[in-house]
Scaffold this motif. Structure first.
Motif: not given
Ligand SMILES: O=C(O)C[C@H](O)C(=O)O
Length: 499
Positions: A244-250, A384-391, A413-418, A438-445
């Motif tokens: 997930x997100x290139x973090x390493x995993x199965x 809302x202060x801002x709408x969904x705002x993922x990296x 710097x804050x973003x997603x991916x390598x 986390x890309x894809x967690x925009x509403x949560x962020x």
């Protein structure tokens, strides 16, 4: 002859676009939930948990799953016995529907389409035009498949023409290994094999929107050559350890979908398009009796998960008092909760900032010792202060990184991916750090954002620079000031030896 009204086409597409902006398809939730159960890497598990929590929040709040509300693709299968009661083209009807859906007052979606790709790249303002594909088929109905495809995963589309005896699986695995994490895994691969160059690409795009059934296929085993190939690619890509997100995993892939078509004896056209965690599509049929109706999913389809934000997991960071000593104490893989001020800026803002620096002019905000978040948010609605705002994908900012770090004194710097090799070297040289959300967690962020105002480059729309005040925004250290990268270390740890 069936007569279909123009308004039924427009209403159906507009409603489908709103629906898919906040409801993940149930088959996707089922596969993502199973990925969480099977994943062993703790950072990948945390990312999947955030994706699922975000998905449930989006469904409840009826706000977009991802800030990138996508390019609209509409595949129409038009029965030859259908007459459409309209003087307008299907493209005009689809664009009307997009306009209505993306400018909806209750749930405005992000306008991401720029009109002139090779010059000014001016935003169309309403996410038009859509990409429309029409097939004339037999029958008296109109089938419409609507999807909203994120830019990060679309950027990773790949195409080749193999020689007839080449291995499809070898090429796909080699290429997915090189895609990085900008496509927001875990997700789906849509693959088109055969036809011609254009046909293969279209098949890949259509394939990814088929109902997911990999869990069943794994359980029952393949019953034909195509299923064998799907399973082989699924297992080999997952063995790469990207996670997930290139973090390493199965778990990198949730499913592999393949469509084929006859081709030339000399050729084996092969197209691959990945679909991200914001998998969004809807299929409906019009038969002339009126508009389509969509039934909201049952909230019990989503697992109820709790995010662990305890102090043992996260270090608290005050962005308004960042010091080199503090940044030096962060190590690749550390999880942080950020509070304080940060600025947003992505592709177009970086281009302008670097042009200003090269001309010897100041950039419009003081970035010395500060953090920048690579994001293009959705507009806020209601309280809302801002709408969904993922990296957004940080890799695209690599070309600007050294000049921005050197010219402004930016530290984080804050973003997603390598990040690429040169950007990582620059981060280390400037004793800076790169963090990922986390890309894809925009509403949560977006819930971590406590105030937001546009402070520069207003004409860039969602690409303008905002000043944000955040509280406890969860991030992971992806490149530390020593130049260690989680996107190298994580997958190396989880890669199977025979992958
Ligand atoms: O445009 C965005 O907000 C994100 C983009 O889809 C990306 O994944 O880089």
């Amino acid at each position: 002859m069936t007569i279909i009204q123009e308004c039924d086409i427009i209403d159906g597409i507009a409603e489908a676009l709103q629906f898919i902006s906040y409801y993940h398809p149930p088959d996707f939730i089922r596969h993502m939930k199973s990925a969480l159960e099977r994943e062993e890497s703790s950072s990948a598990r945390d990312a999947i948990t955030q994706i699922l929590v975000n998905s449930r929040m989006a469904a409840i709040g009826r706000r977009p799953i991802c800030q990138d509300t996508g390019t609209v693709n509409v595949f129409i299968k038009l029965g030859m016995k259908v007459s459409i009661a309209s003087d307008r083209t299907l493209q005009e009807m689809v664009d009307d529907a997009i306009r209505r859906a993306y400018l909806n007052d209750d749930n405005p979606l992000r306008a991401s389409i720029v009109l002139d790709p090779i010059s000014k790249r001016t935003n169309s303002g309403d996410n038009t035009p859509g990409m429309v594909h029409v097939d004339l088929v037999s029958g008296d109905k109109m089938e419409i498949a609507v999807s909203a495809k994120g830019g990060g995963s679309e950027n990773k589309a790949r195409f080749t023409v193999l020689e007839p005896s080449d291995s499809v699986s070898d090429w796909v695995v080699k290429n997915v290994a090189g895609l990085g994490a900008g496509w927001c895994p875990p997700g789906i691969l849509g693959i088109g094999i055969g036809g011609s160059a254009d046909k293969a690409m279209l098949m890949a795009k259509e394939a990814m929107n088929e109902e997911m059934d990999m869990l069943e296929l794994v359980q029952r085993g393949p019953s034909n050559l195509l299923e064998e190939l799907r399973l082989e690619i699924f297992e080999r890509v997952n063995a790469l350890g990207i996670g997930a997100q290139g973090l390493g995993g199965k778990i990198t892939l949730l499913d592999v979908k393949i469509k084929t078509f006859p081709t030339h004896a000399a050729s084996l056209p092969l197209a691959v398009i990945p679909n991200c965690a914001a998998t969004r599509h809807m299929h409906f049929e019009l038969d002339g009796t009126g508009p389509a109706h969509f039934t909201p999913p049952d909230l019990s389809d989503w697992p109820e998960l709790v995010l662990d934000r305890t102090a043992s997991q996260y270090k608290h960071v005050n962005l308004d008092q960042l010091t080199e000593t503090e940044i030096a104490a962060w190590h690749c893989g550390d999880t942080l909760l950020l509070s304080g001020t940060l600025y947003t800026g992505r592709d177009a803002a970086h281009k302008r900032m670097v042009e200003a620096l090269r001309a010897g002019d100041p950039v419009p905000v003081d970035l010395k010792g500060k953090a920048i978040y690579y994001v293009g948010p959705v507009d806020a609605v209601g309280s809302e202060i801002i709408g969904p705002a993922g990296p957004t994908t940080a890799t695209r900012m690599d070309r600007f990184t050294d000049e921005v770090l050197g010219g402004t004194g930016l530290k984080v710097m804050i973003g997603k991916a390598e990040r690429g090799k040169e950007a990582i070297e620059s981060i280390a040289r400037h004793k800076a750090a790169y963090l990922i959300a986390v890309g894809g967690a925009a509403y949560l962020v977006s819930k971590a954002v406590k105030s937001a105002k546009r402070v520069a480059y207003n004409d860039l729309g969602m690409e303008a620079i905002y000043e944000l005040r955040v509280e406890e925004m969860p991030v992971t250290v992806a490149v530390d000031c020593r130049g260690e990268s989680i996107h190298t270390l994580g997958p190396a740890k989880w890669r199977k030896l025979d992958a």
